[in-house]
Design an enzyme around this catalytic site. Structure first.
Site, short mmCIF file in Angstrom:
data_model
loop_
_atom_site.label_atom_id
_atom_site.label_comp_id
_atom_site.label_asym_id
_atom_site.label_seq_id
_atom_site.Cartn_x
_atom_site.Cartn_y
_atom_site.Cartn_z
N SER A 132 0.71 -0.81 -0.08
CA SER A 132 -0.29 -0.06 -0.11
C SER A 132 0.67 1.12 0.12
CB SER A 132 -0.99 -0.37 1.92
OG SER A 132 -1.02 1.26 1.50
N TYR A 145 -2.15 -0.46 11.26
CA TYR A 145 -1.50 -1.15 9.22
C TYR A 145 -0.52 -0.76 8.54
CZ TYR A 145 -3.96 -1.53 4.63
OH TYR A 145 -3.98 -1.50 3.05
P1 NDP Z 1 -10.97 -6.24 0.27
O1 NDP Z 1 -12.00 -6.29 1.82
O2 NDP Z 1 -12.26 -5.88 -1.04
O3 NDP Z 1 -10.68 -7.06 0.54
C1 NDP Z 1 -9.72 -8.14 0.98
C2 NDP Z 1 -9.54 -9.60 0.14
O4 NDP Z 1 -8.56 -10.35 1.13
C3 NDP Z 1 -11.30 -10.20 0.79
O5 NDP Z 1 -11.17 -11.17 -0.75
C4 NDP Z 1 -10.79 -10.80 1.50
O6 NDP Z 1 -11.64 -12.60 1.67
C5 NDP Z 1 -9.43 -11.54 2.27
N1 NDP Z 1 -9.22 -11.39 3.13
C6 NDP Z 1 -8.75 -11.16 4.22
N2 NDP Z 1 -8.69 -11.40 5.34
C7 NDP Z 1 -8.50 -12.66 5.23
C8 NDP Z 1 -8.07 -14.12 5.20
N3 NDP Z 1 -7.09 -13.91 6.69
N4 NDP Z 1 -7.72 -14.99 4.79
C9 NDP Z 1 -8.53 -15.01 3.03
N5 NDP Z 1 -8.17 -14.11 2.14
C10 NDP Z 1 -8.32 -13.13 3.85
O7 NDP Z 1 -10.31 -5.01 0.50
P2 NDP Z 1 -9.19 -5.01 -0.68
O8 NDP Z 1 -9.46 -5.05 -2.01
O9 NDP Z 1 -8.92 -2.99 -1.06
O10 NDP Z 1 -7.58 -5.11 -0.73
C11 NDP Z 1 -6.46 -6.48 -0.96
C12 NDP Z 1 -5.31 -5.35 -0.55
O11 NDP Z 1 -5.16 -4.28 -0.99
C13 NDP Z 1 -5.53 -5.94 0.90
O12 NDP Z 1 -3.96 -6.56 1.08
C14 NDP Z 1 -5.30 -4.19 1.11
O13 NDP Z 1 -4.43 -3.49 2.32
C15 NDP Z 1 -4.83 -3.59 -0.41
N6 NDP Z 1 -4.82 -2.27 0.14
C16 NDP Z 1 -5.77 -1.70 -0.75
C17 NDP Z 1 -6.29 -0.30 -1.23
C18 NDP Z 1 -7.30 0.42 -0.67
O14 NDP Z 1 -8.23 1.10 -0.84
N7 NDP Z 1 -8.87 -0.62 -0.94
C19 NDP Z 1 -5.10 0.06 -1.18
C20 NDP Z 1 -4.13 -0.14 -0.45
C21 NDP Z 1 -3.57 -1.14 -1.03
P3 NDP Z 1 -13.05 -13.21 2.82
O15 NDP Z 1 -13.10 -12.15 3.46
O16 NDP Z 1 -13.83 -14.01 2.29
O17 NDP Z 1 -11.43 -14.29 3.57
#
Ligand code: NDP
Length: 236
Positions: A132, A145
């Site tokens: 990020s 975070y």
């Molecule tokens: P979402 O919340 O849309 O997606 C997060 C994903 O992570 C979901 O598919 C969720 O699936 C999965 N997840 C969370 N915890 C677990 C776990 N313990 N085991 C397996 N899967 C898990 O968020 P984003 O798409 O935004 O996030 C994706 C990545 O991008 C993250 O690493 C985030 O930190 C990063 N990011 C996001 C930004 C933003 O502004 N959105 C900016 C910068 C980085 P499920 O709940 O089904 O397990």
């Protein structure tokens, strides 16, 4: 058939968009997340969907073994699963810190551990860790975070150098604000609103997916070590 791409956190946001784009480009996929129905709901061809908690390394390994029987070794792992809980340090529940540290750091390490030895032995492979902008600079209410995402940068850079005597690539993709579910998990509605008000612009998960495909599809001898991308109007 193209080689197998494994994506954690593929049930929403960046992970789901990446799954769709790689699928459009004819890659077979292993999709992992806790919400299996969401993975299956993508209805992508040549795809294995597995309920996986990235905190449980045995679940990642079992999912990979299962998919590899059909599609051969994982050529690329997108370590994307992550969570964000905003809070002020003096008020935030340490359980939220623990969950972020566990998922955002240990989840990434567990993914790396599951693939790295085989990739080194095969002398090929790519690990793309989703960090990020909060892994490059700090933001208020993001203490834990930011800590986890700075860790993703440090881990990626260390492992990249460690395996640089092989053709295994380790890449960090670090987006700014992306329109996904992620902010909705923060308990304070006010902090959620402040996040939206403060970012100055937003990019879409599909924008990040394109960047992930781009870094992966470079020749194996080319490693884009780090790609930082933000909305043009994001000031910080
Ligand atoms: P979402 O919340 O849309 O997606 C997060 C994903 O992570 C979901 O598919 C969720 O699936 C999965 N997840 C969370 N915890 C677990 C776990 N313990 N085991 C397996 N899967 C898990 O968020 P984003 O798409 O935004 O996030 C994706 C990545 O991008 C993250 O690493 C985030 O930190 C990063 N990011 C996001 C930004 C933003 O502004 N959105 C900016 C910068 C980085 P499920 O709940 O089904 O397990």
């Amino acid at each position: 058939m193209k080689p197998l791409i494994a994506i954690t956190g593929a049930s929403s946001g960046i992970g789901a968009a990446t799954a769709k784009l790689f699928s459009e480009n004819k890659y077979p996929l292993l999709l992992m997340a806790r919400r299996l129905k969401k993975l299956e709901g993508l209805e992508l061809p040549d795809t294995v969907c597995r309920k996986v908690d990235v905190n449980k390394s045995e679940e990642i390994r079992a999912a990979m073994q299962n998919a590899e029987k059909q599609y051969g070794p994982v050529e690329c792992l997108v370590n994307n699963a992550g969570i964000l809980y905003l809070g002020e340090t003096w008020d935030q529940d340490p359980a939220e810190w623990q969950e972020m540290i566990q998922t955002n750091i240990m989840g990434v390490l567990n993914g790396i551990h599951a693939v790295i030895k085989v990739m080194m032995a095969r002398n090929t492979g790519t690990i793309i860790n989703i960090s990020s902008l909060a892994g490059r600079k700090t933001f208020g209410r993001h203490a834990a975070y930011c800590g986890t995402k700075f860790a993703v940068h440090a881990i990626s850079e260390t492992v990249r150098a460690e395996v640089s005597h092989t053709n295994v690539r380790v890449i960090t993709v670090a987006p700014g604000a992306v329109e996904t579910e992620i902010i909705s998990h923060t308990t304070s509605k006010q902090f959620q609103q402040d996040w939206w008000d403060g970012i100055g612009g937003i990019i879409q998960p599909e924008d990040v997916a394109r960047a992930i495909l781009f870094v992966f599809e470079q020749p194996q001898g080319v490693c884009i070590r780090e790609l930082v991308m933000t909305p043009t109007n994001q000031p910080d």
